[in-house]
Design a protein around this motif. Sequence first.
Motif, PDB file in Angstrom:
ATOM      1  N   SER A   1      10.079  66.307  41.228  1.00 27.74           N
ATOM      2  CA  SER A   1      11.108  65.513  40.533  1.00 27.74           C
ATOM      3  C   SER A   1      12.066  66.428  39.785  1.00 27.74           C
TER       4      SER A   1
ATOM      5  N   GLU B   1      12.388  58.445  40.794  1.00 26.62           N
ATOM      6  CA  GLU B   1      10.982  58.034  40.756  1.00 26.62           C
ATOM      7  C   GLU B   1      10.866  56.847  39.805  1.00 26.62           C
TER       8      GLU B   1
ATOM      9  N   ASP C   1      13.024  59.988  45.552  1.00 24.47           N
ATOM     10  CA  ASP C   1      11.843  60.480  44.837  1.00 24.47           C
ATOM     11  C   ASP C   1      10.695  59.484  44.951  1.00 24.47           C
ATOM     12  N   GLU C   2       9.769  59.793  45.836  1.00 22.28           N
ATOM     13  CA  GLU C   2       8.564  58.998  46.057  1.00 22.28           C
ATOM     14  C   GLU C   2       8.827  57.514  46.320  1.00 22.28           C
TER      15      GLU C   2
HETATM   16 MG    MG Z   1       7.715  63.374  40.405  1.00 24.52          MG
END
Ligand code: MG
Length: 236
Positions: A42, A84, A161-162
Amino acid sequence: MLLEIKNIDTYYGRARALENVSLGIEEKSLVTILGANGSGKSTLLNTISGILKPAKGTMIFEGQPISSLSTDAIVKLGISQCPEGRRLFPEMTVMQNLRLGAYVRRADREGVEKDVERVCEFFPVLRERRDQFAGTMSGGEQQMLAIGRALMCRPKLLLLDEPSLGLAPLVVAKIFEVIQEINQSGTAICLVEQNASMAIKIASKGYVLESGTIVLAGTREELQEDPKVKKAYLGV
Ligand SMILES: [Mg+2]
Ligand SMILES: Nc1ncnc2c1ncn2[C@@H]1O[C@H](COP(=O)(O)OP(=O)(O)OP(=O)(O)O)[C@@H](O)[C@H]1O
């Protein structure tokens, strides 16, 4: 090269979270960043999008240095981040959230409406739910909205992000399908994922981060066959 990063360090106070990170993202490619919790994934995306500033090194996007630019200026150049945890506005509707993603060109009403349509083609559920409050949607729908919102500024490079975090396998499969469609439509993607096997499958190349440094870089095939990647990330 669309984005070329050379030797960047990023700190939180005195703690170094990225050390000497270099990587390249080709136009229209899909690059994945793998790494355990706390490895700096991140931090890397937040450094590219300008939320964090690197203490050293260079980041060149389409020939232009971006390390000292504001996040707004970076968005305007064509880099957009889906953070995220999604960060939606739960008490605003789906459409309001989407339009916020186009804040850098509010005056271009016609263009914004076209982009709403384009996003709804990727994620038809957003059209069905247009007037629903974002906070009342399922996790998967919220993730689709977060990706859709990031697309609203017509990025050349989308940072994800994810996107699969906390979602059921069927929903994850759907989201990965659309991530590929977005990429095939010509948008380069930098995908950070815990779900390494799925991410590697759709990536052209990838990097592995460990404690803030890149320990491995390779094409999809190289990563899939790397013994260390197999053991640590693919569970085989
Ligand atoms: Mg992260
Ligand atoms: N705001 C912050 N202040 C201080 N340290 C931070 C901050 N955010 C992250 N860190 C530290 O920086 C390192 C990298 O964190 P980062 O969030 O980038 O990891 P990550 O790979 O994204 O992890 P995860 O998979 O859990 O999301 C970690 O050691 C973390 O504790």
